[in-house]
Scaffold this motif. Structure first.
Motif, PDB file in Angstrom:
ATOM      1  N   ASN A   1     -32.564 -52.710 -12.010  1.00  0.00           N
ATOM      2  CA  ASN A   1     -32.932 -54.048 -12.485  1.00  0.00           C
ATOM      3  C   ASN A   1     -34.388 -54.360 -12.155  1.00  0.00           C
ATOM      4  O   ASN A   1     -35.030 -53.671 -11.364  1.00  0.00           O
ATOM      5  CB  ASN A   1     -31.995 -55.109 -11.891  1.00  0.00           C
ATOM      6  N   GLU A   2     -34.903 -55.428 -12.751  1.00  0.00           N
ATOM      7  CA  GLU A   2     -36.319 -55.750 -12.658  1.00  0.00           C
ATOM      8  C   GLU A   2     -36.734 -56.161 -11.254  1.00  0.00           C
ATOM      9  O   GLU A   2     -37.902 -56.003 -10.889  1.00  0.00           O
ATOM     10  CB  GLU A   2     -36.647 -56.885 -13.645  1.00  0.00           C
ATOM     11  N   SER A   3     -35.827 -56.699 -10.465  1.00  0.00           N
ATOM     12  CA  SER A   3     -36.181 -57.108  -9.104  1.00  0.00           C
ATOM     13  C   SER A   3     -36.577 -55.914  -8.242  1.00  0.00           C
ATOM     14  O   SER A   3     -37.446 -56.022  -7.368  1.00  0.00           O
ATOM     15  CB  SER A   3     -35.013 -57.859  -8.461  1.00  0.00           C
TER      16      SER A   3
ATOM     17  N   ALA B   1     -40.172 -54.346  -9.372  1.00  0.00           N
ATOM     18  CA  ALA B   1     -41.362 -55.033  -8.865  1.00  0.00           C
ATOM     19  C   ALA B   1     -41.880 -54.397  -7.581  1.00  0.00           C
ATOM     20  O   ALA B   1     -43.061 -54.534  -7.253  1.00  0.00           O
ATOM     21  CB  ALA B   1     -41.054 -56.508  -8.638  1.00  0.00           C
TER      22      ALA B   1
END
Length: 387
Positions: free
Chosen positions: A176-178, A181
């Motif tokens: 996922n994008e979290s 990052a």
């Protein structure tokens, strides 16, 4: 696992060390020739140009065999082209085994078959997986590792390092994008893991067979660690891969941390390279420092290029001159004295000068004069007291 005779590999390592000592002047060429005759070593090429020429010859040989097979089987495979590609890979593996068992090691011919088999395997896996990059990278990582463990070619160690890094990056993008990052910090941790694991393996290494591969992985980790936190790399990848929008006047998260990282890491590499007398680390530090300067110039053009280059050259010249003056009389530690293991022109000129001076000195030879002088009471040929 290693296909070569381990005794011959040890002999090759000893012969390379003897060649290094001979170039440093510890013994002459005749003694090195006597040592060379006593060792049985694999067929290899230390001359890079000759190795490249043999590699080109091997590429022609490998492609000719694959082309002949394709002409025979092209009508029978129809749409199953992956089988033909896998057969190319099998040909490359068989050729690698034949050449390696014939004691060809780093010769050029074996390089062509080893690299060709890896390329064919990657294309075959790409066709069967609909060119899924993660599957291809993971498969290449495994085959490159096995190939290096068997054939000891540094190209395979480099391919393994690159493929493993690419596999980790693609795996993170599957999450996922979290988590995406934190990609720079994950890659820093990954680089540190490679560095310390390879460093520990080098300290515990009992045989020299895998030394060069572990050393390559260690230095690759240093380069990867720097690029993982370089401001330019982080910012551009955040925009291109993560889709982060950096508006004018704004910056990426943790920007000051990456600014500091961009210059602290090269300075640390230079410091530890000098302290530990590690030439490779010193080169990595110098090149990374140059890239750090480019990083700042890419975003902040304070001066025109010609003025910046002039000032930078003057500062570099002054720093170099000051360093030479400080270190030229030191003979231990960090010194400006020439490295004995490096064949420099200064050593060559000194050798020529000393040889010419020694050759010009001849022992004094006493010759008998053909003339017979008379008497005399003083030194030299005097005359008598009568006519």
């Amino acid at each position: 696992m290693i296909v070569y005779d381990k005794i011959e590999l040890q002999n090759l390592s000893l012969l390379e060390e003897a060649g290094s000592l001979q170039k440093a002047g510890f013994f002459d060429k005749e003694q090195y020739g006597a040592i060379e005759k006593t060792f049985v070593v694999p067929k290899t090429n230390n001359n890079l140009v000759i190795r490249i020429l043999f590699f080109i010859l091997g590429v022609f040989l490998y492609s000719s065999i694959c082309g002949f097979l394709a002409l025979i089987a092209i009508d029978s495979i129809h749409n199953s082209s992956e089988y033909l590609v896998f057969s190319f890979a099998i040909i490359g593996i068989i050729g690698s085994e034949i050449l390696s068992r014939s004691t060809y090691y780093g010769h050029g011919l074996d390089d062509a078959f080893i690299l060709g088999s890896q390329l064919a395997l990657a294309i075959g896996i790409g066709i069967t997986s609909d060119f899924n990059e993660l599957v291809m990278a993971a498969f290449i990582t495994g085959t490159a590792l096995l190939s290096y463990l068997r054939y000891l070619h540094l190209s395979m160690a480099l391919l393994f390092s690159l493929a493993l890094t690419y596999t980790i990056v693609l795996g993170i993008f599957e999450l996922n994008e979290s988590i995406q990052a934190f990609l720079p910090f994950i890659m820093m941790a990954f680089a540190l893991a490679i560095y310390f694991s390879s460093k520990t393996a080098l300290q515990k290494l009992a045989t020299p067979f895998y030394y060069n591969g572990l050393l390559l992985a260690k230095n690759f980790a240093l380069i990867l660690f720097y690029f993982s936190g370089n401001y330019l790399i982080v910012r551009e990848l955040s925009i291109d891969l993560l889709g982060q929008d950096v508006a004018p006047g704004s910056d990426i998260p943790f920007a000051y941390l990456f600014y500091a990282f961009t210059f602290i890491v090269p300075a640390s590499y230079l410091y530890f390279g000098l302290v530990k007398k590690d030439r490779i680390l010193l080169w990595i530090g110098l090149l990374s420092l140059c890239f750090s300067v480019f990083t700042i110039r890419y975003y902040y053009s304070v001066l025109p290029v010609e003025i910046a280059l002039t000032i930078g050259g003057a500062v570099l010249f002054a720093t170099t001159l000051f360093t030479i003056l400080k270190l030229k009389n030191k003979e231990t530690g960090i010194t400006f004295q020439p490295d004995r293991f490096t064949k420099t022109n200064a050593f060559l000129n000194a050798d020529i000068l000393i040889t010419s001076q020694i050759g010009g000195l001849k022992p004094e030879v006493t010759t008998q004069s053909p003339m017979e002088f008379g008497g005399g009471d003083f030194s030299g040929g005097g005359s008598g007291g009568s006519f």
